[in-house]
Design an enzyme around this catalytic site. Structure first.
Site, PDB file in Angstrom:
ATOM      1  N   ASP A 159       0.845  -1.204   0.000  1.00  0.00           N
ATOM      2  CA  ASP A 159       0.000   0.000   0.000  1.00  0.00           C
ATOM      3  C   ASP A 159       0.879   1.253   0.000  1.00  0.00           C
ATOM      4  OD1 ASP A 159      -2.510  -1.606   0.469  1.00  0.00           O
ATOM      5  OD2 ASP A 159      -1.377  -2.122   2.254  1.00  0.00           O
ATOM      6  N   HIS A 187      -4.568  -3.583   6.362  1.00  0.00           N
ATOM      7  CA  HIS A 187      -4.380  -3.819   4.917  1.00  0.00           C
ATOM      8  C   HIS A 187      -5.734  -4.255   4.364  1.00  0.00           C
ATOM      9  CE1 HIS A 187      -2.840  -4.994   1.081  1.00  0.00           C
ATOM     10  NE2 HIS A 187      -3.222  -6.235   1.254  1.00  0.00           N
TER      11      HIS A 187
HETATM   12  N1  LIG Z   1      -0.486  -8.169   2.346  1.00  0.00           N
HETATM   13  C1  LIG Z   1      -0.486  -7.914   1.050  1.00  0.00           C
HETATM   14  O1  LIG Z   1      -0.200  -6.776   0.636  1.00  0.00           O
HETATM   15  C2  LIG Z   1      -0.802  -8.974   0.031  1.00  0.00           C
HETATM   16  C3  LIG Z   1      -0.579  -8.714  -1.326  1.00  0.00           C
HETATM   17  C4  LIG Z   1      -0.889  -9.689  -2.262  1.00  0.00           C
HETATM   18  C5  LIG Z   1      -1.416 -10.911  -1.847  1.00  0.00           C
HETATM   19  N2  LIG Z   1      -1.610 -11.146  -0.530  1.00  0.00           N
HETATM   20  C6  LIG Z   1      -2.117 -12.445  -0.057  1.00  0.00           C
HETATM   21  O2  LIG Z   1      -1.044 -13.400  -0.122  1.00  0.00           O
HETATM   22  C7  LIG Z   1      -1.606 -14.715  -0.163  1.00  0.00           C
HETATM   23  C8  LIG Z   1      -0.928 -15.552  -1.247  1.00  0.00           C
HETATM   24  O3  LIG Z   1      -1.216 -15.012  -2.522  1.00  0.00           O
HETATM   25  P1  LIG Z   1      -0.727 -15.746  -3.871  1.00  0.00           P
HETATM   26  O4  LIG Z   1      -1.198 -14.879  -4.979  1.00  0.00           O
HETATM   27  O5  LIG Z   1       0.682 -16.137  -3.780  1.00  0.00           O
HETATM   28  O6  LIG Z   1      -1.657 -17.049  -3.810  1.00  0.00           O
HETATM   29  P2  LIG Z   1      -1.460 -18.430  -4.594  1.00  0.00           P
HETATM   30  O7  LIG Z   1      -2.776 -19.142  -4.491  1.00  0.00           O
HETATM   31  O8  LIG Z   1      -0.837 -18.242  -5.913  1.00  0.00           O
HETATM   32  O9  LIG Z   1      -0.389 -19.175  -3.682  1.00  0.00           O
HETATM   33  C9  LIG Z   1      -0.671 -19.522  -2.363  1.00  0.00           C
HETATM   34  C10 LIG Z   1       0.133 -20.778  -2.081  1.00  0.00           C
HETATM   35  O10 LIG Z   1      -0.017 -21.055  -0.693  1.00  0.00           O
HETATM   36  C11 LIG Z   1      -0.123 -22.445  -0.565  1.00  0.00           C
HETATM   37  N3  LIG Z   1      -0.701 -22.792   0.739  1.00  0.00           N
HETATM   38  C12 LIG Z   1      -1.990 -22.859   1.095  1.00  0.00           C
HETATM   39  N4  LIG Z   1      -2.101 -23.264   2.382  1.00  0.00           N
HETATM   40  C13 LIG Z   1      -0.833 -23.416   2.835  1.00  0.00           C
HETATM   41  C14 LIG Z   1      -0.295 -23.832   4.077  1.00  0.00           C
HETATM   42  N5  LIG Z   1      -1.073 -24.171   5.102  1.00  0.00           N
HETATM   43  N6  LIG Z   1       1.048 -23.901   4.189  1.00  0.00           N
HETATM   44  C15 LIG Z   1       1.853 -23.587   3.154  1.00  0.00           C
HETATM   45  N7  LIG Z   1       1.394 -23.206   1.944  1.00  0.00           N
HETATM   46  C16 LIG Z   1       0.064 -23.129   1.794  1.00  0.00           C
HETATM   47  C17 LIG Z   1      -0.962 -22.864  -1.750  1.00  0.00           C
HETATM   48  O11 LIG Z   1      -0.851 -24.265  -2.024  1.00  0.00           O
HETATM   49  C18 LIG Z   1      -0.351 -22.005  -2.843  1.00  0.00           C
HETATM   50  O12 LIG Z   1       0.744 -22.646  -3.479  1.00  0.00           O
HETATM   51  C19 LIG Z   1      -3.107 -14.516  -0.353  1.00  0.00           C
HETATM   52  O13 LIG Z   1      -3.779 -14.637   0.898  1.00  0.00           O
HETATM   53  C20 LIG Z   1      -3.213 -13.083  -0.875  1.00  0.00           C
HETATM   54  O14 LIG Z   1      -4.477 -12.513  -0.597  1.00  0.00           O
HETATM   55  C21 LIG Z   1      -1.308 -10.199   0.413  1.00  0.00           C
HETATM   56  O1  LIG Z   2      -6.192  -7.276  -2.747  1.00  0.00           O
HETATM   57  C1  LIG Z   2      -5.888  -8.449  -2.548  1.00  0.00           C
HETATM   58  O2  LIG Z   2      -6.713  -9.311  -2.215  1.00  0.00           O
HETATM   59  C2  LIG Z   2      -4.466  -8.877  -2.724  1.00  0.00           C
HETATM   60  C3  LIG Z   2      -3.542  -7.992  -1.997  1.00  0.00           C
HETATM   61  O3  LIG Z   2      -3.871  -7.888  -0.638  1.00  0.00           O
HETATM   62  C4  LIG Z   2      -3.381  -6.635  -2.639  1.00  0.00           C
HETATM   63  O4  LIG Z   2      -3.443  -5.637  -1.939  1.00  0.00           O
HETATM   64  O5  LIG Z   2      -3.164  -6.585  -3.861  1.00  0.00           O
END
Ligand SMILES: NC(=O)c1ccc[n+]([C@@H]2O[C@H](COP(=O)([O-])OP(=O)(O)OC[C@H]3O[C@@H](n4cnc5c(N)ncnc54)[C@H](O)[C@@H]3O)[C@@H](O)[C@H]2O)c1
Ligand SMILES: O=C(O)C[C@H](O)C(=O)O
Length: 332
Positions: A159, A187
């Site tokens: 952000d 967030h």
């Molecule tokens: N804080 C932020 O700014 C921010 C930004 C982007 C995404 N995210 C979050 O990050 C997370 C991951 O996003 P992504 O796009 O990589 O998702 P993705 O689905 O591509 O990958 C997630 C991975 O986590 C694995 N997984 C699920 N449960 C698990 C566990 N118990 N232990 C280990 N691995 C496990 C899945 O098998 C998968 O490979 C999501 O919750 C998304 O919303 C947060």
């Molecule tokens: O918005 C989402 O769900 C993914 C991530 O937290 C983001 O900010 O891009």
């Protein structure tokens, strides 16, 4: 030569990890000459995909990547780690809010808190990326009582980076000329992106962001909602949540925590609230922080306007509600 640092990335077969692993392995986070051993955790059905990621890491031929440990066992993944990127969790789809993921994701962070408590180094630095990141970080810390609670943080750096990019584009300066934009709170779409204390250097002169932008209506009606809703906008366009930018933000967050912030600069991190700025205590709230010697400190003494006060209260209230919901999910 420094001893290798053990770093775990969970969700290692997922889309954020695909960018993040390269950044960590090539030295963007812990310094270009710090040897790294990467621990890669994912769930059993993803072990085949993870094998491909391991092959690619080898094929990157990175001089300071000294080992890779792919596993579906938290006991192996968290053993002796000094840094943990907790990415593995379900991402949201179009039309969802991040807190809609609580039911699916919060239990993961209870289990991983317990595993960190048992197996990680006691000074491990934990960054929770998986959503809802703030509340997941809170739950994780609660299940790792032997690790200091200040070692658990949540990612709002994406952000912050988004906010900096919006201001740089509006003023027409390179990104590094914008500093000290703050993300307060959760967030989520209630976060408060605050440009009031930010600076922008224009033609060698440093101005406050409002002076440089010269458009207070834009700050209130375009900048704030654009940053608040950027995650949803990326999902609408990509049909998948942000990944490259999320990985860059995770790398920025952990680098600044390990290596320190530059003088006069602060960054935003979700940290355990001590009630500063009237935020509720015992939630993971995003504050402006400086970091030194591996420790963060909340920047104190910033003036909060009446309208900023209202925004801080809204996002704080949401975090208290999420905390209640998360506890109910775990205790059900
Ligand atoms: N804080 C932020 O700014 C921010 C930004 C982007 C995404 N995210 C979050 O990050 C997370 C991951 O996003 P992504 O796009 O990589 O998702 P993705 O689905 O591509 O990958 C997630 C991975 O986590 C694995 N997984 C699920 N449960 C698990 C566990 N118990 N232990 C280990 N691995 C496990 C899945 O098998 C998968 O490979 C999501 O919750 C998304 O919303 C947060
Ligand atoms: O918005 C989402 O769900 C993914 C991530 O937290 C983001 O900010 O891009």
């Amino acid at each position: 030569m420094a001893e290798p640092l053990r770093v775990v990335v969970t969700g290692a077969a997922g889309q954020i990890a695909y960018s993040l692993l390269y950044m960590v392995a090539k030295g963007d986070v812990f310094g270009p000459e710090q040897p790294i051993i990467l621990h890669l955790l994912d769930i059993p059905v993803m072990m085949g995909v993870l094998e491909g990621v391991v092959m690619e890491l080898a094929d990157c031929a990175l001089p300071f990547l000294r080992g890779v440990v792919p596993t579906d066992d938290p006991a192996v993944a968290f053993k002796d780690v000094s840094a943990a990127f907790l990415v593995g969790a379900m991402p949201r789809r179009e039309g969802m809010e991040r807190k809609d993921l609580l039911g699916a994701n919060v239990k993961i962070f209870k289990v991983q808190g317990e595993a960190l408590d048992k197996y990680a180094k006691k000074d491990v630095k934990v960054l929770v990326v998986g959503n809802p990141a703030n509340t997941n970080a809170l739950i994780c810390s609660r299940y790792a009582p032997s690790i200091p609670r200040e070692n658990f943080t949540a990612m709002t750096r994406l952000d912050q980076n988004r906010a900096q990019a919006q201001i740089a584009a509006k003023v027409g300066v390179p990104i590094q000329q914008v500093s000290n934009v703050i993300i307060w709170g959760n967030h989520s779409s209630t976060q408060f992106p605050d440009a009031a204390h930010a600076s922008v250097t224009v033609n060698g002169q440093t101005l406050s962001a409002p002076e440089a932008v010269k458009d207070s209506a834009w700050l209130d009606t375009v900048f704030v909602p654009t940053v608040q809703k950027r995650g949803a906008a990326v999902i609408a366009a990509r049909k998948m949540s942000s990944a490259m930018s999320a990985a860059k933000a995770a790398s920025d967050h952990m680098r600044d925590w390990f290596l320190g912030t530059a003088p006069g600069r602060f960054v935003s991190m979700g940290v355990l609230s001590d009630g500063s700025y009237g935020a509720p205590k015992d939630v993971v709230f995003s504050f402006p922080v400086t970091t030194k010697n591996g420790k963060w400190e909340i920047v104190q003494g910033l003036t909060i306007s009446d309208s900023a006060r209202k925004s801080l209260d809204v996002t704080g209230k949401e975090l208290e509600e999420e905390r209640k919901e998360a506890i109910a999910v775990i205790e059900a």
